[in-house]
Design an enzyme around this catalytic site. Structure first.
Site, PDB file in Angstrom:
ATOM      1  N   VAL A 270      39.472  37.469  41.098  1.00 21.78           N
ATOM      2  CA  VAL A 270      40.464  37.671  42.327  1.00 21.78           C
ATOM      3  C   VAL A 270      40.489  36.678  43.265  1.00 21.78           C
ATOM      4  CG1 VAL A 270      41.010  39.317  43.867  1.00 21.78           C
ATOM      5  CG2 VAL A 270      40.007  40.147  41.644  1.00 21.78           C
ATOM      6  N   GLU A 294      40.582  42.203  34.196  1.00 21.85           N
ATOM      7  CA  GLU A 294      40.289  43.394  35.140  1.00 21.85           C
ATOM      8  C   GLU A 294      41.405  44.051  36.027  1.00 21.85           C
ATOM      9  OE1 GLU A 294      35.846  42.814  36.039  1.00 21.85           O
ATOM     10  OE2 GLU A 294      36.996  41.371  36.866  1.00 21.85           O
ATOM     11  N   GLY A 388      32.849  41.914  36.860  1.00 23.24           N
ATOM     12  CA  GLY A 388      33.110  41.645  35.415  1.00 23.24           C
ATOM     13  C   GLY A 388      32.749  40.350  34.937  1.00 23.24           C
TER      14      GLY A 388
END
Length: 505
Positions: A270, A294, A388
């Site tokens: 992200v 994710e 993750g």
């Protein structure tokens, strides 16, 4: 209290206020809450719980709980509870500034966990009995099935493991989310595990709903509140250059026959760089791409709109305000092309490896030999957490880590002699990419990797300093395999802590 999204009469009979629901969470409780990157988190019960904790403090009583989530959440959850010292233990990931400050001040315990490991650890009983689950849902069907919200995260595990369940039914969430989820109920602990029957990102192997025995539900609270929007900065020159290098590298791999023309499933972290990379892929030579990742952020929605990306599997959204508005407006075209799963499946190491994901994650720093620090600033202060990235990096077909070569207006080099904290060892890092270039570390012995990092990724100011360190380490270190000058290996960090810069001028 209208019960408009609540078709099940038994659930309607448990409608109450957030304050009443918060009264059902005792001091010292272990609480599993929904939420993943500001999506699908409970909006009002955490604030009511924070008010209850504050009230207890006025009576001289300390009240705190342990908070488990999918990943980071929002100020309405992490922030309000941290501000009143209401959290004893937080796991598995956070990005809230108030929470971060409490952790780094030693006032809150924090357990940073690989996101794929959390459900298993809870099923094992590592943390003790889960007392309460507080879960946001989009609605409750007439049969009592729970329609998941904009994230799935660990919600299945929280509901299964908790003694009591509190539901927030959020009518702000689009009703069209129903059917977008795939909640797999086939996981088990060893020795009873079975293969996950997925061969592609769009395969569905579970249910569109979360299941909860009605007797477990002790409260239902209605809300109409938006998810927390993720603010993204405009794409800057460094991010754009990094994106160009990623596209060039992937094109090179296609040309070498190591990747198919439509690549392999993409995983993207992200942030601003990730969105820039996704935009670069949209302008690149690729088509019919897929994603097994994710989170779905703005750039991935753009890829879906353009048709460059045919489908995406994730556990959550992470969208800006514009991204949220666009998703809600165009949800019909996304509904059959997006699958939201529990994070124990979206991040499942065996599935990631079998699908051959191309992992693209950010980092704080990397060292000459390819070790990566993605969690700690100057060795001891947590930033967010590993999230993750480890699930994907260790198991990816190609593991890429991306960063600008410098930070803090050039005061910090993001390529250093030795990282101050290791999250991803040199064995899990295939490629480093900065705005300066690409260092493909695959197949190279440590000293060869170091030279690649210096030549292709380091900022021109710091490049001679890194070369000087490597030359002297190679000449003077006792061991020549991975040469280090131990008395100097962290000196760049100590100089920054002492002088506010890693630079020598």
């Amino acid at each position: 209290m209208s019960g408009g999204r609540i078709a099940d009469a038994r659930a309607r009979g448990k409608l109450m206020s957030a304050a009443e629901a918060a009264e059902l969470i005792p001091a010292g409780a272990r609480v599993g809450m929904s939420g993943f990157t500001g999506a699908g988190h409970p909006k009002v019960v955490p604030e009511a719980l924070a008010a209850r904790i504050t009230e207890a403090g006025t009576r001289g009583e300390r009240m705190a709980v342990s908070v488990y989530t999918g990943a980071s959440t929002a100020p309405e959850l992490d922030g309000v509870l941290a501000a009143v010292d209401g959290i004893d233990l937080r796991m598995p990931y956070q990005s809230d500034p108030v929470t971060r400050a409490k952790i780094n001040a030693g006032q809150m315990d924090y357990l940073d966990v690989h996101l794929s490991h959390v459900a298993q650890m809870v099923w094992e009983g590592i943390f003790g009995q889960l007392d309460v689950a507080v879960i946001e849902v989009t609605g409750i069907t007439e049969q009592g099935e729970l329609i998941p919200s904009s994230s799935v995260g660990n919600n299945k595990t929280w509901i299964d493991q908790a003694e009591r369940v509190v539901l927030e039914v959020n009518s702000w969430q689009p009703a069209e989310l129903e059917g977008m989820h795939d909640v797999y109920y086939g996981t088990a602990l060893p020795p009873d595990r079975k293969p996950i029957q997925m061969r592609g990102p769009q395969d569905r192997i579970g249910s569109a709903y979360l299941h909860c025995p009605p007797e477990k539900i002790v409260a239902v609270v209605e809300t109409h509140a938006p998810d927390r929007a993720t603010a993204f900065s405009p794409v800057d020159a460094d991010s754009r250059r990094i994106a160009e290098h990623v596209v060039d590298f992937l094109s090179h791999e296609v040309g070498k026959g190591r990747l198919p023309a439509d690549l392999l499933p993409l995983q993207s972290g992200v942030g601003n760089i990730a969105n820039a990379v996704l935009a670069g892929l949209d302008d690149g030579p690729f088509a019919r791409l897929t994603a097994y990742t994710e989170v779905i952020q703005d750039g991935m929605l753009d890829l879906l709109r353009s048709g460059t990306l045919s489908s995406a599997s994730a556990t959550s959204f992470s969208l800006s305000e514009e991204g949220m508005a666009g998703f809600r407006a165009d949800i019909a075209q996304f509904r059959d092309r997006i699958v939201l799963r529990p994070q124990e499946i979206s991040n499942h190491p065996e599935v990631v490896r079998r699908l051959g994901c191309l992992a693209m994650n950010g980092m704080i720093e990397a060292d000459l030999y390819g070790n990566v620090n993605s969690t700690h600033v100057m060795g001891s202060s947590i930033q967010n957490g590993i999230g993750g990235s480890g699930d994907f990096a260790r198991n990816a077909f190609v593991s890429m880590f991306l960063t600008p070569s410098t930070a803090k207006r050039g005061a910090i080099s993001c390529l250093v002699p030795m990282v101050s904290h290791v999250d991803h060892t040199e064995h899990d890092v295939h490629v480093l990419i900065t705005e300066q270039g690409v260092a493909d570390l695959r197949g190279l012995a440590p000293r060869r990797r170091a030279q690649k990092v210096i030549d292709h990724c380091a900022h021109p100011y710091f490049r001679p300093m890194l070369q000087d360190y490597l030359d002297r380490a190679t000449a003077g270190a006792r061991g020549k395999h991975t040469p280090h000058l131990l008395e100097e290996s962290l000196s760049w960090h100590t100089r920054y802590l002492r002088e506010g810069t890693m630079r020598l001028d």
